[in-house]
Write a protein that holds these residues in place. Structure first.
Motif, PDB file in Angstrom:
ATOM      1  N   GLY A 263       8.967  17.003 -12.026  1.00 34.87           N
ATOM      2  CA  GLY A 263       8.092  16.150 -11.224  1.00 34.87           C
ATOM      3  C   GLY A 263       8.721  15.826  -9.884  1.00 34.87           C
TER       4      GLY A 263
ATOM      5  N   VAL B 277       8.516  18.799  -7.639  1.00 32.09           N
ATOM      6  CA  VAL B 277       7.167  18.931  -7.079  1.00 32.09           C
ATOM      7  C   VAL B 277       6.958  17.926  -5.965  1.00 32.09           C
ATOM      8  CG1 VAL B 277       4.748  18.610  -7.634  1.00 32.09           C
ATOM      9  CG2 VAL B 277       6.174  19.939  -9.141  1.00 32.09           C
ATOM     10  N   ARG B 278       7.437  16.717  -6.212  1.00 32.33           N
ATOM     11  CA  ARG B 278       7.262  15.671  -5.199  1.00 32.33           C
ATOM     12  C   ARG B 278       7.987  16.047  -3.912  1.00 32.33           C
ATOM     13  NH1 ARG B 278       7.672   9.767  -4.263  1.00 32.33           N
ATOM     14  NH2 ARG B 278       7.166   9.889  -2.069  1.00 32.33           N
TER      15      ARG B 278
ATOM     16  N   VAL C 213      -4.807  19.063  -8.768  1.00 29.69           N
ATOM     17  CA  VAL C 213      -4.689  18.777 -10.201  1.00 29.69           C
ATOM     18  C   VAL C 213      -6.011  19.053 -10.897  1.00 29.69           C
ATOM     19  CG1 VAL C 213      -4.491  16.878 -11.816  1.00 29.69           C
ATOM     20  CG2 VAL C 213      -2.777  17.180 -10.085  1.00 29.69           C
TER      21      VAL C 213
ATOM     22  N   LEU D   3       1.022  12.066  -9.589  1.00 25.08           N
ATOM     23  CA  LEU D   3       0.378  13.363  -9.389  1.00 25.08           C
ATOM     24  C   LEU D   3       1.389  14.488  -9.460  1.00 25.08           C
ATOM     25  CD1 LEU D   3      -2.200  12.564  -6.628  1.00 25.08           C
ATOM     26  CD2 LEU D   3      -2.651  13.259  -8.936  1.00 25.08           C
ATOM     27  N   SER D   4       2.595  14.238  -8.969  1.00 22.77           N
ATOM     28  CA  SER D   4       3.604  15.292  -9.047  1.00 22.77           C
ATOM     29  C   SER D   4       3.942  15.601 -10.478  1.00 22.77           C
ATOM     30  CB  SER D   4       4.877  14.870  -8.321  1.00 22.77           C
ATOM     31  OG  SER D   4       4.614  14.462  -7.033  1.00 22.77           O
ATOM     32  N   GLU D   5       4.049  14.554 -11.288  1.00 22.03           N
ATOM     33  CA  GLU D   5       4.368  14.813 -12.696  1.00 22.03           C
ATOM     34  C   GLU D   5       3.268  15.618 -13.352  1.00 22.03           C
ATOM     35  OE1 GLU D   5       7.561  11.611 -14.056  1.00 22.03           O
ATOM     36  OE2 GLU D   5       6.332  12.893 -15.326  1.00 22.03           O
ATOM     37  N   ARG D   6       2.043  15.205 -13.100  1.00 24.13           N
ATOM     38  CA  ARG D   6       0.942  15.944 -13.718  1.00 24.13           C
ATOM     39  C   ARG D   6       0.913  17.383 -13.231  1.00 24.13           C
ATOM     40  NH1 ARG D   6      -4.316  12.477 -12.844  1.00 24.13           N
ATOM     41  NH2 ARG D   6      -5.307  14.337 -13.673  1.00 24.13           N
ATOM     42  N   LEU D   7       1.119  17.543 -11.938  1.00 28.95           N
ATOM     43  CA  LEU D   7       1.124  18.899 -11.382  1.00 28.95           C
ATOM     44  C   LEU D   7       2.231  19.733 -12.000  1.00 28.95           C
ATOM     45  CD1 LEU D   7       0.489  19.071  -7.564  1.00 28.95           C
ATOM     46  CD2 LEU D   7      -0.630  20.284  -9.394  1.00 28.95           C
ATOM     47  N   SER D   8       3.397  19.131 -12.175  1.00 27.01           N
ATOM     48  CA  SER D   8       4.497  19.927 -12.717  1.00 27.01           C
ATOM     49  C   SER D   8       4.196  20.347 -14.141  1.00 27.01           C
ATOM     50  CB  SER D   8       5.796  19.133 -12.653  1.00 27.01           C
ATOM     51  OG  SER D   8       5.717  18.025 -13.513  1.00 27.01           O
TER      52      SER D   8
ATOM     53  N   TYR E 113       0.825  -1.206   0.000  1.00 26.04           N
ATOM     54  CA  TYR E 113       0.000   0.000   0.000  1.00 26.04           C
ATOM     55  C   TYR E 113       0.855   1.249   0.000  1.00 26.04           C
ATOM     56  CZ  TYR E 113      -3.916   2.978   1.269  1.00 26.04           C
ATOM     57  OH  TYR E 113      -4.873   3.936   1.286  1.00 26.04           O
ATOM     58  N   ILE E 114       1.929   1.226   0.789  1.00 25.47           N
ATOM     59  CA  ILE E 114       2.790   2.413   0.819  1.00 25.47           C
ATOM     60  C   ILE E 114       3.443   2.606  -0.538  1.00 25.47           C
ATOM     61  CG2 ILE E 114       4.885   3.372   1.811  1.00 25.47           C
ATOM     62  CD1 ILE E 114       4.129   2.447   4.433  1.00 25.47           C
ATOM     63  N   ARG E 115       3.849   1.506  -1.165  1.00 28.50           N
ATOM     64  CA  ARG E 115       4.448   1.661  -2.496  1.00 28.50           C
ATOM     65  C   ARG E 115       3.435   2.216  -3.479  1.00 28.50           C
ATOM     66  NH1 ARG E 115       6.427  -3.766  -2.298  1.00 28.50           N
ATOM     67  NH2 ARG E 115       8.141  -3.729  -0.825  1.00 28.50           N
TER      68      ARG E 115
ATOM     69  N   VAL F  74      -2.296  12.542  -1.154  1.00 26.96           N
ATOM     70  CA  VAL F  74      -2.878  12.149  -2.437  1.00 26.96           C
ATOM     71  C   VAL F  74      -4.177  12.886  -2.680  1.00 26.96           C
ATOM     72  CG1 VAL F  74      -3.999  10.236  -3.588  1.00 26.96           C
ATOM     73  CG2 VAL F  74      -1.752   9.935  -2.649  1.00 26.96           C
TER      74      VAL F  74
ATOM     75  N   MET G 248      -3.395  16.571  -3.515  1.00 26.93           N
ATOM     76  CA  MET G 248      -2.820  16.767  -4.836  1.00 26.93           C
ATOM     77  C   MET G 248      -3.833  16.467  -5.923  1.00 26.93           C
ATOM     78  SD  MET G 248       0.988  15.344  -4.169  1.00 26.93           S
ATOM     79  CE  MET G 248       1.628  15.668  -5.774  1.00 26.93           C
TER      80      MET G 248
ATOM     81  N   GLU H 183       1.432   6.817  -6.625  1.00 24.26           N
ATOM     82  CA  GLU H 183       0.392   7.798  -6.932  1.00 24.26           C
ATOM     83  C   GLU H 183       0.903   9.201  -6.755  1.00 24.26           C
ATOM     84  OE1 GLU H 183      -3.476   5.983  -5.047  1.00 24.26           O
ATOM     85  OE2 GLU H 183      -3.803   7.957  -5.919  1.00 24.26           O
ATOM     86  N   VAL H 184       1.633   9.425  -5.671  1.00 25.45           N
ATOM     87  CA  VAL H 184       2.157  10.774  -5.438  1.00 25.45           C
ATOM     88  C   VAL H 184       3.115  11.160  -6.556  1.00 25.45           C
ATOM     89  CG1 VAL H 184       3.587  12.143  -3.893  1.00 25.45           C
ATOM     90  CG2 VAL H 184       1.821  10.711  -2.968  1.00 25.45           C
ATOM     91  N   ASP H 185       3.917  10.213  -7.014  1.00 24.36           N
ATOM     92  CA  ASP H 185       4.826  10.537  -8.116  1.00 24.36           C
ATOM     93  C   ASP H 185       4.049  10.907  -9.373  1.00 24.36           C
ATOM     94  OD1 ASP H 185       7.427   8.170  -7.226  1.00 24.36           O
ATOM     95  OD2 ASP H 185       7.236  10.325  -6.892  1.00 24.36           O
TER      96      ASP H 185
ATOM     97  N   LEU I 129       0.935   4.185  -2.775  1.00 21.23           N
ATOM     98  CA  LEU I 129       0.745   5.603  -2.478  1.00 21.23           C
ATOM     99  C   LEU I 129       1.911   6.415  -3.003  1.00 21.23           C
ATOM    100  CD1 LEU I 129      -0.722   5.517   1.120  1.00 21.23           C
ATOM    101  CD2 LEU I 129      -1.873   6.149  -0.958  1.00 21.23           C
ATOM    102  N   HIS I 130       3.119   5.890  -2.854  1.00 18.67           N
ATOM    103  CA  HIS I 130       4.272   6.610  -3.386  1.00 18.67           C
ATOM    104  C   HIS I 130       4.138   6.799  -4.888  1.00 18.67           C
ATOM    105  CE1 HIS I 130       7.325   5.711   0.049  1.00 18.67           C
ATOM    106  NE2 HIS I 130       6.527   6.706   0.323  1.00 18.67           N
TER     107      HIS I 130
ATOM    108  N   LEU J 295       0.119  10.181   3.875  1.00 13.77           N
ATOM    109  CA  LEU J 295       0.222   9.983   2.439  1.00 13.77           C
ATOM    110  C   LEU J 295      -1.151  10.028   1.791  1.00 13.77           C
ATOM    111  CD1 LEU J 295       2.846   7.208   1.744  1.00 13.77           C
ATOM    112  CD2 LEU J 295       2.957   9.604   1.194  1.00 13.77           C
TER     113      LEU J 295
END
Lengths: 93, 234
Positions: free
Chosen positions: B94, B97-98, B216, A68-73, A57-59, B209, B212, A64-66, A61-62, B205
Motif C-alpha cells: 500500500g 502504491v501511495r 479502483v 485507496l492505495s491499500e485497496r489498489l495494491s 481536510y488535508i489529513r 482521490v 484512484m 483517503e489516499v492511503d 485527503l491523505h 489531492l
C-alpha cells in the motif's frame, strides 16, 4: 521566462508581507474547503477556523489516499489479466 | 487519449530508471499541452478568484491517470519479483502504491510547485543530498514560478470575509505552521508561500482521490469473475 518575479517581493520576515495579501490567500483557501464553501454565511469566518479546517481536510485527503492505495495494491496483486484488460479499455477511451 | 497512452508505453523497467521514464513522459506530453500550461502560469496572478482550472480539467485527470497506471505497473513488477503476497507485506505494498501515486501527481504538476518538487526530491535524496532544492534534477526545463502576489492589483471584490486582526496573529501563525508541516516541502517557508502551496496541493489531492477511486472501481469490476464482457463505464 518569469522565473524570478515575486521572490523579491517577500524579502525578509513576516512584517513585509501585507495583511491583505494573506487575507486574500486565506479567502482562496476557504473557497476550496467543502464545508466552508457551501455554507457561506454572511458573517465572517475567522482565519484560524479556515486554517484549522484546511489542516483537517488535508489529513482527511491523505487518509483517503492511503485507503485507496491499500485497496489498489490488493487489487493489483490479485489480478493478472486485469492489467491487460485495463490497458485495453483505456485505449478505447 | 489513445495516442497519449501509446506514446508512453515502454517495456517494463526497474524502478531506478524511473527518472528517465518521467523525463520521457514530460517530453511527450509537452507537445500536447504547452500553451495551456504556460497560459495557466501566466493567468495565475490575474486569476479572478476561480480555483486553479488545471487540476479540475478532464485532460489533466487523464494525464494523471495514464501516469499513475504506468507507475503502478512498475510497482507491481517490483513487488511481484520480491517475496510472495502475505498480510505483513500488505501495508508495504500500500505504501509503495501511495508513493507511486504521489510521484505521478508530482510529475503532473510539471515542476511548478514546491510540494511537487519536494516529493520528487525525496525520492532521489540519496543521490542529490548536497543540493538544497534540486529543481532541475528530474524535471528538465522547468520554470520556477512563484506567484504569491496575486492580490497586488488591489481588487475590491470579496465574496466572503475573513477577519484577520492583529490579536489573532500568533494563532494564525501557529496554524499556518502546522499546515506547512502537512504539505510536503513547506516546513520552513513563509506564510503566503504555505498558503499558496496549500491551495494547489488540496486540488491536486482531490484529483488524485478521484483518479484512484475510478481506478479502483475499474479494477474491482474486472476482478470479479464473469463480468469481463464489457468494461464498466467510468
Amino acid at each position: 521566462m518569469s522565473g524570478r518575479i515575486s521572490r523579491s517581493r517577500q524579502v525578509s520576515g513576516t512584517s513585509r508581507i501585507s495583511e491583505e495579501q494573506i487575507n486574500d490567500l486565506i479567502i482562496k483557501l476557504q473557497q476550496l474547503l467543502p464545508e466552508l464553501r457551501d455554507s457561506r454565511r454572511s458573517d465572517k469566518v475567522s482565519a484560524a477556523r479556515v486554517l484549522q479546517e484546511t489542516c483537517n481536510y488535508i489529513r482527511n485527503l491523505h487518509r483517503e489516499v492511503d485507503d485507496l492505495s491499500e485497496r489498489l495494491s490488493e487489487l493489483l496483486a490479485n489480478t493478472d489479466t486485469a492489467q491487460a484488460a485495463l490497458i485495453r479499455s483505456l485505449l478505447t477511451l | 487519449m489513445a495516442s497519449l497512452f501509446s506514446d508512453n508505453e515502454q517495456p517494463p523497467t526497474n524502478s531506478n530508471s524511473s527518472s528517465t521514464v518521467l523525463v520521457r513522459k514530460k517530453k511527450s506530453l509537452s507537445a500536447s499541452s504547452p500553451s495551456s500550461s504556460r497560459g495557466n502560469a501566466a493567468s495565475l496572478p490575474t486569476r479572478d478568484g476561480d480555483s486553479h482550472p488545471r487540476w479540475r480539467s478532464e485532460k489533466q485527470q487523464r494525464i494523471y491517470s495514464a501516469k499513475l497506471i504506468q507507475a503502478l505497473k512498475q510497482v507491481r513488477l517490483s513487488s511481484s519479483s520480491s517475496a510472495t503476497t502475505s498480510s505483513p507485506t500488505a501495508h508495504k505494498r500500500g505504501k509503495a502504491v501511495r508513493e507511486a501515486a504521489d510521484r505521478a501527481l508530482a510529475v503532473s504538476a510539471r515542476g511548478r510547485t514546491l510540494w511537487s518538487r519536494a516529493i520528487l526530491a525525496n525520492r532521489i535524496k540519496l543521490k542529490f543530498r548536497k543540493q538544497k532544492r534540486p529543481r532541475q534534477t528530474v524535471i528538465p526545463a522547468v520554470t520556477t514560478v512563484v506567484t504569491t502576489g496575486a492580490s497586488s492589483r488591489g481588487r475590491k471584490r470579496r465574496v466572503s470575509v475573513v477577519r484577520l486582526n492583529k490579536k489573532s496573529l500568533p494563532t494564525v501563525n501557529r496554524k499556518v505552521r502546522s499546515l506547512g508541516r502537512l504539505v510536503p516541502g513547506c516546513k520552513k517557508e513563509s506564510v503566503p508561500v504555505i498558503l499558496e502551496e496549500a491551495t494547489d496541493y488540496i486540488q491536486a489531492l482531490e484529483m488524485q482521490v478521484r483518479a484512484m477511486n475510478s481506478l479502483v472501481e475499474l479494477l474491482s469490476g474486472y476482478s470479479t469473475p464473469g463480468s469481463d464482457s464489457a468494461p464498466p463505464p467510468i
